[in-house]
Motif scaffolding. Structure first.
Motif, mmCIF file in Angstrom:
data_model
loop_
_atom_site.group_PDB
_atom_site.id
_atom_site.type_symbol
_atom_site.label_atom_id
_atom_site.label_comp_id
_atom_site.label_asym_id
_atom_site.label_seq_id
_atom_site.Cartn_x
_atom_site.Cartn_y
_atom_site.Cartn_z
ATOM 1 N N GLN A 37 118.386 -22.287 -29.613
ATOM 2 C CA GLN A 37 117.524 -21.578 -28.849
ATOM 3 C C GLN A 37 116.767 -22.545 -27.912
ATOM 4 O O GLN A 37 116.523 -22.313 -27.006
ATOM 5 C CB GLN A 37 116.147 -21.070 -29.720
ATOM 6 C CG GLN A 37 116.579 -19.697 -30.657
ATOM 7 C CD GLN A 37 115.607 -19.283 -31.804
ATOM 8 O OE1 GLN A 37 115.127 -20.283 -32.536
ATOM 9 N NE2 GLN A 37 115.452 -18.342 -31.536
ATOM 10 N N HIS B 205 116.458 -22.061 -24.275
ATOM 11 C CA HIS B 205 115.085 -21.530 -23.207
ATOM 12 C C HIS B 205 114.309 -22.836 -22.700
ATOM 13 O O HIS B 205 113.682 -22.808 -21.704
ATOM 14 C CB HIS B 205 114.168 -20.986 -24.447
ATOM 15 C CG HIS B 205 114.660 -19.757 -25.051
ATOM 16 N ND1 HIS B 205 114.489 -18.525 -24.257
ATOM 17 C CD2 HIS B 205 115.048 -19.640 -26.154
ATOM 18 C CE1 HIS B 205 115.168 -17.532 -25.143
ATOM 19 N NE2 HIS B 205 115.345 -18.271 -26.204
ATOM 20 N N ILE B 206 114.702 -24.018 -23.445
ATOM 21 C CA ILE B 206 114.012 -25.206 -22.625
ATOM 22 C C ILE B 206 114.919 -26.116 -21.923
ATOM 23 O O ILE B 206 114.683 -26.534 -20.839
ATOM 24 C CB ILE B 206 113.263 -25.930 -24.045
ATOM 25 C CG1 ILE B 206 112.267 -25.012 -24.639
ATOM 26 C CG2 ILE B 206 112.686 -27.164 -23.451
ATOM 27 C CD1 ILE B 206 111.301 -24.539 -23.950
ATOM 28 N N GLU C 281 112.718 -32.158 -28.769
ATOM 29 C CA GLU C 281 111.914 -32.738 -30.142
ATOM 30 C C GLU C 281 110.629 -31.625 -30.069
ATOM 31 O O GLU C 281 110.252 -31.079 -31.337
ATOM 32 C CB GLU C 281 111.348 -33.768 -30.212
ATOM 33 C CG GLU C 281 112.534 -34.974 -30.285
ATOM 34 C CD GLU C 281 112.004 -36.344 -30.351
ATOM 35 O OE1 GLU C 281 110.665 -36.671 -30.136
ATOM 36 O OE2 GLU C 281 112.728 -37.393 -30.731
ATOM 37 N N ALA C 282 110.062 -31.405 -28.926
ATOM 38 C CA ALA C 282 108.960 -30.503 -28.832
ATOM 39 C C ALA C 282 109.211 -29.119 -29.380
ATOM 40 O O ALA C 282 108.640 -28.359 -30.110
ATOM 41 C CB ALA C 282 108.323 -30.515 -27.495
ATOM 42 N N ALA C 283 110.473 -28.578 -28.713
ATOM 43 C CA ALA C 283 110.768 -27.237 -29.036
ATOM 44 C C ALA C 283 111.195 -27.238 -30.506
ATOM 45 O O ALA C 283 110.958 -26.185 -31.063
ATOM 46 C CB ALA C 283 112.200 -27.027 -28.008
ATOM 47 N N ILE C 284 112.109 -28.170 -31.053
ATOM 48 C CA ILE C 284 112.489 -27.999 -32.411
ATOM 49 C C ILE C 284 111.191 -28.088 -33.197
ATOM 50 O O ILE C 284 111.361 -27.491 -34.437
ATOM 51 C CB ILE C 284 113.779 -28.913 -32.903
ATOM 52 C CG1 ILE C 284 113.488 -30.347 -32.879
ATOM 53 C CG2 ILE C 284 114.839 -28.240 -32.194
ATOM 54 C CD1 ILE C 284 114.679 -31.311 -33.362
ATOM 55 N N SER C 285 110.248 -28.686 -33.025
ATOM 56 C CA SER C 285 109.074 -28.742 -33.666
ATOM 57 C C SER C 285 108.654 -27.689 -33.911
ATOM 58 O O SER C 285 107.663 -27.377 -34.893
ATOM 59 C CB SER C 285 108.171 -29.751 -33.100
ATOM 60 O OG SER C 285 108.606 -31.223 -33.286
ATOM 61 N N THR C 286 108.501 -26.621 -32.909
ATOM 62 C CA THR C 286 107.685 -25.248 -33.046
ATOM 63 C C THR C 286 108.682 -24.472 -33.838
ATOM 64 O O THR C 286 108.173 -23.273 -34.263
ATOM 65 C CB THR C 286 107.481 -24.738 -31.743
ATOM 66 O OG1 THR C 286 108.938 -24.723 -31.129
ATOM 67 C CG2 THR C 286 106.663 -25.523 -30.858
ATOM 68 N N GLY C 287 109.886 -24.982 -34.216
ATOM 69 C CA GLY C 287 110.639 -23.951 -35.035
ATOM 70 C C GLY C 287 111.813 -23.361 -34.390
ATOM 71 O O GLY C 287 112.659 -22.710 -35.342
ATOM 72 N N LEU C 288 111.951 -23.522 -33.189
ATOM 73 C CA LEU C 288 113.268 -23.184 -32.541
ATOM 74 C C LEU C 288 114.348 -23.769 -33.076
ATOM 75 O O LEU C 288 114.429 -25.046 -33.521
ATOM 76 C CB LEU C 288 113.041 -23.443 -31.016
ATOM 77 C CG LEU C 288 112.216 -22.684 -30.196
ATOM 78 C CD1 LEU C 288 111.872 -23.079 -28.663
ATOM 79 C CD2 LEU C 288 112.169 -21.025 -30.455
ATOM 80 N N SER C 289 115.306 -23.173 -33.277
ATOM 81 C CA SER C 289 116.777 -23.907 -33.547
ATOM 82 C C SER C 289 117.231 -24.550 -32.542
ATOM 83 O O SER C 289 116.917 -24.287 -31.365
ATOM 84 C CB SER C 289 117.780 -22.571 -33.964
ATOM 85 O OG SER C 289 118.189 -21.960 -32.835
#
Ligand SMILES: Nc1ncnc2c1ncn2[C@@H]1O[C@H](COP(=O)(O)OP(=O)(O)OP(=O)(O)O)[C@@H](O)[C@H]1O
Ligand SMILES: [Mg+2]
Lengths: 233, 244
Positions: free
Chosen positions: A143, A147-148, A132-140
């Motif tokens: 991605q 990366h995460i 959730e944190a990762a896609i909240s920054t706009g990562l697909s």
């Protein structure tokens, strides 16, 4: 002589045990065992990763398809997968497949199915807040996975991977059934030739298998320590 | 900036958002409060589509979230989200936590991304922690890094879901201070929080939710002095009581 056992048969055939007829002939013995194990490991790592990712895919078709394949393979004894490959692959590819590669394909197929379960458990074990944190920054989604999620999941998977690898080293011994001259096959050959020292020969190869597996387990412990996150002070 | 029009959301049979109508203007700071389970988290999570809505219309920066043509990833890059549990990436340093998205999405060079990250770390008061891992930070420090991570994308909106509820009391102040500065800088913010001091000082509007509906909506002075609904009165009494 050790306790009434005569290990001279081992000493006399030492290079045959370790490398077969190499360099005059093909690699065999321990060398071939390691070769089969390492190549199959590398391939099943990739296969396991792909199958594992498919099994957590958001696309239903991919998810159910891959899960069905995984469960089917997991439901078969390895020996049967080997026989299948032994008879099926030449028919499919019109021959030209060496026995070693038959074994590699069988081991890869079999181990990928188990690895994929490890991968899936590793991925679903990462708290969902990370995605959730990762896609909240706009990562697909992809991605974020690369990366995460995967870097964290793979670290957690190392011990299970090594377990799987250690069983795979032992599983390579089944290759002797289709005449691949890895360690067990060589031992059987020497035993058939000499007929007098089966105990000595099979104690020896048991020790060799143990040493290899032990070494890899230790290696993984070391790797785990090196990759451990820095803990809070 | 953000407009809810008759928005509904269900989790199976549970009606978590029931006919939400809300308009948040650019530069506005809105605090959302209400009892546990009333749908506050769900409400702000719909804004960046972490929870898709089932009915109604939700416009963010002029774009309809339910429209298939809306690029959700692009939308999310414009919205910072701060979680109760921080959700920093444990395998990356503080600096990499902040630069990851700016390098991947804004295509900044490593140098530019790190420079920008350092500026943000100074702003949240943690420049010396650049090479630390999240597990080496206190909760308050982690949350400040999480805010910096959100700001790195230069978002138009910042959403906060109970950013201080997982913190020890002595660390709440440092996080609230960062949020106050941000509010005063003109950022559009929606903050789910029971920090009434913060609400009173910097918010323009307080929203009180109960059972998936917005029960009350008022400027802070009005909300605190003269709450309209019994549920809101009860809630305020509970939350402002010295025993709490
Ligand atoms: N993913 C989910 N699946 C099913 N039910 C959910 C899910 N997320 C939340 N709920 C339920 O929806 C309701 C509203 O949840 P929500 O998290 O929005 O409440 P909240 O107001 O944020 O509460 P709290 O103050 O405890 O954080 C709760 O009853 C919750 O149990
Ligand atoms: Mg909540």
């Amino acid at each position: 002589m050790i306790g009434g056992l005569d290990f001279s048969v081992v000493r006399d055939n030492l290079s045959y045990f370790f490398i077969g007829r190499y360099p005059k002939g093909p690699l065999g013995g321990v060398g071939l065992t390691l070769y089969l194990a390492v190549v199959s490991l590398a391939l099943s790592f990739i296969g396991g990763l792909i199958l594992g990712l498919l099994s957590v895919s958001r696309n239903r078709l991919l998810r159910y398809g891959s899960m069905a394949a995984i469960q089917t393979i997991r439901g078969m004894p390895l020996l049967m997968v080997i026989f299948w490959m032994f008879f099926l692959l030449p028919a499919m590819l019109g021959g030209g497949m060496t026995a070693s590669w038959t074994i590699i394909v069988a081991l890869t197929l079999f181990t990928s199915a188990y690895m994929s379960e490890i991968v899936r458990a590793g991925i679903t074990g990462i708290p969902k807040g990370q995605m959730e944190a990762a896609i909240s920054t706009g990562l697909s989604h992809g991605q974020a996975m690369i990366h995460i999620i995967l870097p964290q999941a793979l670290r957690n998977m190392i011990p299970s991977f090594v377990n799987q690898f250690v069983s795979m080293i032992k599983d390579t011994s089944l290759a002797f059934i289709v005449g691949v001259s890895e360690l067990t096959q060589i031992a059987t050959q020497i035993n058939n030739r000499t007929m007098l020292y089966p105990t000595e020969i099979f104690i020896f190869i048991a020790v060799i298998y143990f040493i290899i597996c032990f070494a890899f387990t230790e290696l993984s412990r070391w790797l785990e320590r090196r990759l451990a996150y820095r803990k809070a002070i | 900036m953000i407009r809810f029009e008759g928005v509904h959301k269900w989790f199976d049979k549970l009606h978590v958002l029931n006919n939400i109508n809300l308009h948040v203007r650019s530069g506005e700071v809105v605090v959302v409060c209400g009892p546990s389970g009333s749908g506050k988290s769900t409400l702000i999570r719909t804004i960046n589509d972490l929870e898709p809505i089932n009915e109604g219309k939700l416009l963010v920066d002029g774009k309809d979230l339910s429209d298939k043509k809306t690029d959700i990833n692009k939308m999310r890059a414009e919205i910072g989200f701060v979680f109760q549990q921080f959700n920093l990436y444990p395998h990356l340093t503080v600096l990499r936590n902040i630069t990851l998205a700016t390098m991947k999405i804004r295509n900044l060079s490593r140098k530019d991304a790190e420079e920008q990250a350092m500026t943000l770390l100074k702003r949240v008061g943690l420049p010396e922690k650049r090479d630390a891992y999240p597990s080496q930070l206190s909760g308050g420090q982690q949350q400040r890094v999480a805010i910096a991570r959100g700001l790195a994308m230069k978002p138009k909106i910042m959403l906060f879901d109970e950013p201080t509820s997982a913190l020890d009391p002595e660390m709440i102040g440092e996080v609230l201070q960062v949020m106050k500065d941000l509010a005063l800088s003109g950022m559009t913010m929606i903050v789910v929080s029971h920090e009434m001091g913060f609400a009173r000082e910097v918010s323009h509007r307080i929203i009180f939710m109960d059972f998936g509906t917005i029960l009350e909506e008022a400027p802070p002075e009005e909300f605190f002095k003269n709450p309209q609904h019994d549920r809101a009165k009860q809630f305020l009494k509970q939350i402002l009581s010295p025993m709490h």
